[in-house]
Design a protein around this motif. Structure first.
Motif, PDB file in Angstrom:
ATOM      1  N   CYS A  30       0.859  -1.177   0.000  1.00 44.45           N
ATOM      2  CA  CYS A  30       0.000   0.000   0.000  1.00 44.45           C
ATOM      3  C   CYS A  30       0.898   1.231   0.000  1.00 44.45           C
ATOM      4  N   THR A  31       0.679   2.111  -0.947  1.00 41.92           N
ATOM      5  CA  THR A  31       1.466   3.326  -1.069  1.00 41.92           C
ATOM      6  C   THR A  31       0.640   4.522  -0.618  1.00 41.92           C
ATOM      7  N   HIS A  45       9.350   9.913   8.904  1.00 44.29           N
ATOM      8  CA  HIS A  45       7.919  10.217   8.812  1.00 44.29           C
ATOM      9  C   HIS A  45       7.124   8.954   8.457  1.00 44.29           C
ATOM     10  N   CYS A  46       7.629   8.155   7.529  1.00 47.22           N
ATOM     11  CA  CYS A  46       6.953   6.906   7.156  1.00 47.22           C
ATOM     12  C   CYS A  46       6.892   5.952   8.348  1.00 47.22           C
ATOM     13  N   LEU A  56       8.328  -0.611   3.551  1.00 42.94           N
ATOM     14  CA  LEU A  56       9.147  -1.274   2.539  1.00 42.94           C
ATOM     15  C   LEU A  56      10.036  -0.275   1.803  1.00 42.94           C
ATOM     16  N   LYS A  57       9.535   0.962   1.686  1.00 44.49           N
ATOM     17  CA  LYS A  57      10.280   1.977   0.939  1.00 44.49           C
ATOM     18  C   LYS A  57       9.793   3.357   1.345  1.00 44.49           C
ATOM     19  N   ALA A  58      10.720   4.297   1.417  1.00 43.43           N
ATOM     20  CA  ALA A  58      10.394   5.703   1.630  1.00 43.43           C
ATOM     21  C   ALA A  58      11.116   6.477   0.536  1.00 43.43           C
ATOM     22  N   SER A  59      10.383   7.308  -0.186  1.00 50.70           N
ATOM     23  CA  SER A  59      10.966   7.978  -1.342  1.00 50.70           C
ATOM     24  C   SER A  59      10.565   9.445  -1.393  1.00 50.70           C
ATOM     25  N   CYS A  60      11.511  10.274  -1.833  1.00 50.92           N
ATOM     26  CA  CYS A  60      11.241  11.699  -2.039  1.00 50.92           C
ATOM     27  C   CYS A  60      11.423  12.080  -3.502  1.00 50.92           C
TER      28      CYS A  60
END
Length: 127
Positions: A30-31, A45-46, A56-60
């Motif tokens: 779930c994104t 923050h995630c 699973l992933k945090a992206s900017c």
């Protein structure tokens, strides 16, 4: 002579099976777009956004928006949202919805909307 099930019993058994399959919740990634990376460190923050789920992933990378990918929907939430690009004259609401439905054919719904100062194609889907 072999025992045979009655027709009403078979119908009832099939009806219960169909109902049970419809009630099974589908888990999966779930994104969520949760904020602006300029205002907060995205990974932290995630991790603080949803307790009880694994990040699973945090992206900017997308317009400097903090996008978290969890192993399943956060507790109390079923709607997931992912950015699918910018809405323009060439790719409007219909185009956005088509992009979303291509990836999430069963529950996806794409819509153009202003989010964090950008006119984005946002794809909402259920998990």
């Amino acid at each position: 002579m072999a025992n045979q099930m009655s027709k009403p019993f078979c119908f009832f058994a099939i009806l219960v099976l169909v109902f049970a399959v419809q009630c099974i919740e589908i888990d999966g990634e779930c994104t969520k777009i949760v904020g602006n990376c300029a205002k907060a460190e995205c990974t932290a923050h995630c991790n603080s956004y949803a307790r009880g789920v694994r990040v699973l992933k945090a992206s900017c990378s997308y317009f400097n928006l903090c996008t978290c990918t969890f192993d399943r929907p956060p507790p109390g939430e079923t709607l997931c949202v992912i950015g699918m690009g910018v809405c323009t004259n060439d790719c409007n609401i219909e185009c956005c919805n088509n992009k979303c439905r291509k990836i999430y054919p069963n529950t996806g719904s794409g819509n153009c909307g202003v989010a964090w100062g950008h006119d984005l194609c946002l794809c909402s889907y259920y998990r």
